[in-house]
Design an enzyme around this catalytic site. Structure first.
Site, PDB file in Angstrom:
ATOM      1  CE1 TYR A   1      16.246  -9.103  30.955  1.00 16.20           C
ATOM      2  CE2 TYR A   1      16.010 -11.332  31.646  1.00 16.20           C
ATOM      3  CZ  TYR A   1      16.240 -10.506  30.536  1.00 16.20           C
ATOM      4  OH  TYR A   1      16.258 -10.929  29.491  1.00 16.20           O
TER       5      TYR A   1
ATOM      6  CB  VAL B   1      13.165   2.813  25.109  1.00 16.88           C
ATOM      7  CG1 VAL B   1      13.490   2.530  23.600  1.00 16.88           C
ATOM      8  CG2 VAL B   1      13.691   1.677  26.011  1.00 16.88           C
TER       9      VAL B   1
ATOM     10  CB  SER C   1      13.713 -13.322  29.026  1.00 17.33           C
ATOM     11  OG  SER C   1      13.463 -12.954  30.531  1.00 17.33           O
TER      12      SER C   1
ATOM     13  CB  ALA D   1      10.055  -7.758  38.588  1.00 16.47           C
TER      14      ALA D   1
ATOM     15  CE  LYS E   1      13.302  -8.878  28.882  1.00 17.28           C
ATOM     16  NZ  LYS E   1      13.079  -8.148  27.684  1.00 17.28           N
TER      17      LYS E   1
ATOM     18  CG  ASN F   1      15.443  -6.335  20.663  1.00 17.35           C
ATOM     19  OD1 ASN F   1      15.387  -7.557  21.090  1.00 17.35           O
ATOM     20  ND2 ASN F   1      16.697  -5.505  20.526  1.00 17.35           N
TER      21      ASN F   1
END
Length: 247
Positions: free
Chosen positions: A156, A65, A143, A158, A160, A91
Site C-alpha cells: 500500500y 480499474v 495517503s 509503495a 501510494k 479514489n
C-alpha cells in the site's frame, strides 16, 4: 452539506464511488450540479446507488480499474452517453496488509494494480477528451502511508508513493493542455480504517492534532476546490486533508 462550487455542464467520474469517501464525493458533485459517473467494482453498493435521492444525473457503472480493457469500455460508454469526463477523481482502493516477508505475490500485485495502475488506466482514458476541450482536472488519492510508510503495508505504501510520482509527472505533461493534476492525502473514517484493530485505530486517531478521523463528507470540499476553476493555477501538489497528521 453546503456547496459553494458550480460544476454545471461538467462530467465528473469518481472511481470507488459506491461507498465511503467516493460516495461522499459523488454526493458533493451531484449537489454542485455536475453529471456524476460512479465507477466501482462492488456490485451491491453500486446497485444501491439507485436507492439514494440525487439532484441530477448520476450514473453507476461496473468497472475494474486495474483492468485497462474494463476502464476503456467504461469511459467509452460515458462518452457515448453524454460526453467525456471533465473531472476524474481516482479514489478506488483496497488493502492486503501483511509483513513484507509474508506477503504473497497476489497481495502485492492486487494493491499496486488497483491503486497505481488504476490511476494510470483511468487517467489515460480520460485525457484525450480533456485535451480536446482544453480543460480538465485529475485528482488522485494518496495517503499518509505513501508519504511516510506504514507498518505492515509495504504494498500500500509503495502504491501510494507511486501515485505521488505519477501525479507530479503527468502534471508536467498535461499543463500545456489546460489540465491540472493534483493529489489529496485524506485521513477519514472509512471501511478500510474500520478494518484496523481498534487499539491501533485509536492510536492513529490521536496522532492527528485534531484528535479524530474526518468524516468522509469532510474530504469532499477539498477535492471540489482542486476540481474547480478557482484552482486553475494549482497543479502537481499533494494536499493533506488529515487533521494535521502529516505535520
Amino acid at each position: 452539506m453546503t456547496i459553494s462550487f458550480d460544476f454545471s455542464g461538467r462530467t465528473v467520474a469518481v472511481t470507488g464511488g459506491a461507498q465511503g469517501i467516493g460516495l461522499s464525493l459523488a454526493r458533493f458533485f451531484d449537489l454542485a450540479g455536475a453529471r456524476v459517473v460512479v465507477l466501482d467494482l462492488a456490485g451491491a453498493p453500486l446497485s444501491a446507488l439507485g436507492d439514494r435521492e440525487w439532484r441530477g444525473d448520476v450514473q453507476g457503472l461496473a468497472c475494474d480499474v486495474s483492468d485497462s480493457v474494463s476502464v476503456a469500455l467504461a469511459f467509452a460508454e460515458v462518452e457515448s452517453d453524454g460526453g467525456g469526463v471533465d473531472v476524474l477523481v481516482n479514489n478506488a482502493g483496497v488493502l492486503r496488509d501483511g509483513m513484507v516477508w509474508k506477503m504473497s505475490d497476489g497481495d502485492w500485485d492486487t494493491v499496486v494494480r488497483v491503486h497505481l495502475s488504476g490511476a494510470f488506466n483511468c487517467a489515460r482514458a480520460a485525457i484525450p477528451y480533456m485535451r480536446t476541450r482544453g480543460w480538465g482536472r485529475i485528482i488522485n488519492t494518496t495517503s499518509y502511508s505513501g508519504l511516510h510508510g506504514n507498518f505492515g503495508q509495504a504494498n500500500y505504501s509503495a502504491a501510494k508513493a507511486g501515485i505521488i510520482g505519477f501525479t507530479r509527472g503527468i502534471a508536467k505533461e498535461l499543463a500545456t493542455f489546460g489540465i491540472t493534476v493534483n493529489a489529496i492525502s485524506p485521513n477519514a473514517r472509512t471501511a478500510m480504517v474500520e478494518s484496523i484493530p481498534e487499539p491501533r485505530r485509536r492510536e492513529i486517531e490521536l496522532l492527528a492534532p485534531l484528535g479524530r478521523f474526518a468524516e468522509p463528507a469532510e474530504i469532499a470540499p477539498a477535492v471540489g476546490f482542486l476540481a474547480s476553476d478557482e484552482a486553475s493555477y494549482i497543479t502537481g501538489v499533494v494536499l493533506p486533508v488529515d487533521g494535521g497528521l502529516s505535520i
